[in-house]
Design a protein around this motif. Structure first.
Motif, PDB file in Angstrom:
ATOM      1  N   TYR A 114      59.213  28.351  65.274  1.00 33.75           N
ATOM      2  CA  TYR A 114      58.655  28.445  66.626  1.00 33.75           C
ATOM      3  C   TYR A 114      57.653  27.328  66.912  1.00 33.75           C
ATOM      4  CZ  TYR A 114      57.095  30.526  70.983  1.00 33.75           C
ATOM      5  OH  TYR A 114      56.831  30.727  72.310  1.00 33.75           O
TER       6      TYR A 114
ATOM      7  N   ASN B 210      61.949  29.768  73.708  1.00 31.27           N
ATOM      8  CA  ASN B 210      61.290  30.309  74.891  1.00 31.27           C
ATOM      9  C   ASN B 210      62.056  29.924  76.153  1.00 31.27           C
ATOM     10  OD1 ASN B 210      59.254  31.374  76.642  1.00 31.27           O
ATOM     11  ND2 ASN B 210      58.545  29.283  76.952  1.00 31.27           N
TER      12      ASN B 210
ATOM     13  N   ASP C 100      55.247  32.557  81.761  1.00 30.82           N
ATOM     14  CA  ASP C 100      55.175  33.536  80.680  1.00 30.82           C
ATOM     15  C   ASP C 100      56.149  33.168  79.569  1.00 30.82           C
ATOM     16  OD1 ASP C 100      53.332  35.021  82.138  1.00 30.82           O
ATOM     17  OD2 ASP C 100      54.916  36.187  83.134  1.00 30.82           O
ATOM     18  N   ILE C 101      55.824  33.614  78.353  1.00 33.09           N
ATOM     19  CA  ILE C 101      56.697  33.365  77.208  1.00 33.09           C
ATOM     20  C   ILE C 101      57.749  34.461  77.155  1.00 33.09           C
ATOM     21  CG2 ILE C 101      56.832  33.225  74.698  1.00 33.09           C
ATOM     22  CD1 ILE C 101      54.031  32.049  74.728  1.00 33.09           C
ATOM     23  N   ARG C 102      58.994  34.062  77.115  1.00 27.87           N
ATOM     24  CA  ARG C 102      60.098  35.021  77.011  1.00 27.87           C
ATOM     25  C   ARG C 102      61.066  34.533  75.931  1.00 27.87           C
ATOM     26  NH1 ARG C 102      59.756  34.697  82.612  1.00 27.87           N
ATOM     27  NH2 ARG C 102      61.645  33.422  82.749  1.00 27.87           N
ATOM     28  N   VAL C 103      61.224  35.320  74.898  1.00 28.82           N
ATOM     29  CA  VAL C 103      62.175  35.017  73.832  1.00 28.82           C
ATOM     30  C   VAL C 103      63.148  36.180  73.735  1.00 28.82           C
ATOM     31  CG1 VAL C 103      62.496  34.546  71.389  1.00 28.82           C
ATOM     32  CG2 VAL C 103      60.486  33.634  72.571  1.00 28.82           C
TER      33      VAL C 103
ATOM     34  N   PHE D  96      55.344  37.170  67.717  1.00 30.66           N
ATOM     35  CA  PHE D  96      56.486  37.725  68.442  1.00 30.66           C
ATOM     36  C   PHE D  96      56.166  39.133  68.936  1.00 30.66           C
ATOM     37  CE2 PHE D  96      58.485  34.039  66.978  1.00 30.66           C
ATOM     38  CZ  PHE D  96      59.742  33.913  67.554  1.00 30.66           C
TER      39      PHE D  96
ATOM     40  N   SER E 176      53.537  39.985  70.197  1.00 33.23           N
ATOM     41  CA  SER E 176      52.767  39.835  71.432  1.00 33.23           C
ATOM     42  C   SER E 176      53.639  39.495  72.636  1.00 33.23           C
ATOM     43  CB  SER E 176      51.691  38.751  71.261  1.00 33.23           C
ATOM     44  OG  SER E 176      52.272  37.447  71.251  1.00 33.23           O
ATOM     45  N   PHE E 177      54.902  39.125  72.396  1.00 32.43           N
ATOM     46  CA  PHE E 177      55.790  38.741  73.489  1.00 32.43           C
ATOM     47  C   PHE E 177      56.275  39.973  74.246  1.00 32.43           C
ATOM     48  CE2 PHE E 177      57.315  34.788  70.919  1.00 32.43           C
ATOM     49  CZ  PHE E 177      56.097  34.174  71.147  1.00 32.43           C
ATOM     50  N   ASP E 178      56.511  39.790  75.510  1.00 37.58           N
ATOM     51  CA  ASP E 178      57.019  40.882  76.347  1.00 37.58           C
ATOM     52  C   ASP E 178      58.356  41.382  75.807  1.00 37.58           C
ATOM     53  OD1 ASP E 178      56.029  42.259  78.445  1.00 37.58           O
ATOM     54  OD2 ASP E 178      57.158  41.194  79.976  1.00 37.58           O
TER      55      ASP E 178
ATOM     56  N   TRP F 117      58.917  42.946  72.983  1.00 43.20           N
ATOM     57  CA  TRP F 117      59.007  42.995  71.523  1.00 43.20           C
ATOM     58  C   TRP F 117      58.059  44.067  70.990  1.00 43.20           C
ATOM     59  CZ3 TRP F 117      61.763  39.886  67.958  1.00 43.20           C
ATOM     60  CH2 TRP F 117      62.542  38.879  68.534  1.00 43.20           C
TER      61      TRP F 117
END
Length: 407
Positions: A81, A133, A138-141, A161, A163-165, A167
């Protein structure tokens, strides 16, 4: 159990229980990662000796927050990452194992190339890497992307990860069990607080400590030690040449955007400052709130002798253009760093061991030109400047030979 303590739905169940037999069980100390569905990413054994070798072919490496991770073979297909870990993979001779980067691979690859240009025979092929990403602000994975990559190893902090929306703990565990283990620690960057569920037992490491553990993952501990020896020599050179404290400049590290300066601490703990903190300069923002932003007038009240603009080497900012913008402002033109031509491009905080060597050298020249030689200037997007051999603070060929695996 269908989710974690936040109510996040777990990843769908797949028929194949574990996709990489060659990498064994993944996290041995963290085998019960979903127990209680909270605090699930913190393993034991984060400190002390990072490696152990039960057999000739299998080995374990430990690091918080994942604990001990067991390997039956060196990973050959690795999700990455952060540039921190991409730089480490290259440094230890395994750059070709990297299959992804968190953000724009070309932007990150260009940053690495800017430094590697000065290391003969060292390069990083990034054109075909997957960008993890997909967000803009915003971060989206997408979790499914990690299943598609089918990596031997996820060289990333699972707490990041988390902390990502979208997850949660269950999703992290499913990736570990069905695809491959996690191994990474990113909150050591500035000793920031991990998300809830990851805080108990989280540990912070220096850049050399992180590099030593990742080197052990690739079974390249000797290479990691050799690079650390180069760094220690460089730090000794810097320490020997530092002027007395009362002769050191005040330094302001900033990011500038649309007329606003965003400051950061240059002497705080964490690997983000591993290229500035050893220089022992006076932080111009030491007595102010780092959450405060500054306009031209506010920055002029502080008026640092030197301004370092972060992400300035083949990265996100054209610092030469920014300097012109600041100099063309009536108030900005009064800044000492503008008047004395000491507004410089600075390094990338997400630095690995190779980046750090160059960024230490660069900062030493920018802050103390009389002791270490003047910084020659930099054009946006260009490689790191080619310094005459007598003006270099570390041996490029020695570093390159270590990376190439030559004696």
């Amino acid at each position: 159990m269908t989710g974690d303590d936040t109510g996040t739905t777990a990843a769908p169940t797949r028929e194949t229980p574990t996709r990489r037999a060659l990498l064994g069980a993944g996290a041995t100390a963290g085998a019960g990662l979903l127990a209680g569905c909270t605090d699930s990413l913190v393993g034991t054994g984060g400190s002390g000796d990072p490696t152990a070798s039960p057999t000739d072919s299998s080995y374990t490496v430990s690091m918080a927050p994942v604990g001990q991770v067991a390997f039956d073979a060196v990973p050959e297909d690795v999700m990455v990452y952060s540039l921190l870990y991409a730089d480490m993979a290259v440094a230890f001779g395994h750059g070709d194992a990297v299959n992804s980067l968190g953000f724009d691979a070309a932007a990150g690859g260009n940053t690495l190339d800017a430094y590697y240009e000065r290391l003969p025979g060292v390069s990083f092929e990034y054109e075909d890497l997957t960008q993890l990403n997909s967000g803009s602000g915003d971060i989206r994975v997408d979790q499914e992307l990690l299943y598609e990559l089918d990596s031997d190893l996820h060289l990333a902090d699972p707490c990041l990860f988390r902390s990502f929306d979208g997850w949660g703990a269950a999703d992290i565990e499913a990736i570990r069990e069905q695809v491959g283990p996690w191994f990474g620690n990113v909150y050591s960057r500035n000793h920031g607080q991990p998300p809830e569920g990851c805080r108990e037992g989280y540990e912070y490491y220096t850049l050399p400590e992180l590099a030593g553990r990742v080197g052990a993952v690739f079974r390249e501990s000797e290479r990691a030690a050799a690079l650390q020896s180069v760094r220690e020599d460089l730090l000794a050179t810097i320490e020997d040449g530092l002027p007395p404290e009362d002769e050191r400049p005040t330094v302001g590290a900033v990011i500038f955007s649309q007329g606003t300066f965003y400051p950061s601490n240059i002497n705080s703990t964490g690997f983000a400052n591993a290229h500035v903190r050893p220089l022992g300069a006076v932080d111009a923002f030491d007595d102010v709130d780092y959450d405060t932003t500054y306009g031209y007038e506010g920055l002029l009240e502080i008026d640092p002798d030197v301004i370092l603009h972060q992400f300035g080497i083949a990265s996100y900012y054209d610092v030469g253009s920014i300097r012109e913008t600041v100099a063309n402002d009536e108030v900005g033109a009064e800044l000492a760093a503008i008047r004395n031509d000491r507004f410089y491009p600075s390094g990338t905080p997400t630095q690995g061991p190779l980046m750090n060597l160059f960024q230490l050298e660069m900062t030493a020249k920018q802050l103390y030109p009389e002791q270490f030689g003047a910084w020659p200037g930099y054009e946006a997007g260009a490689p790191y400047p080619e310094l005459p051999e007598g003006e270099r603070l570390f041996d490029r060929e020695r570093v390159a030979s270590i990376v190439r695996g030559e004696p």
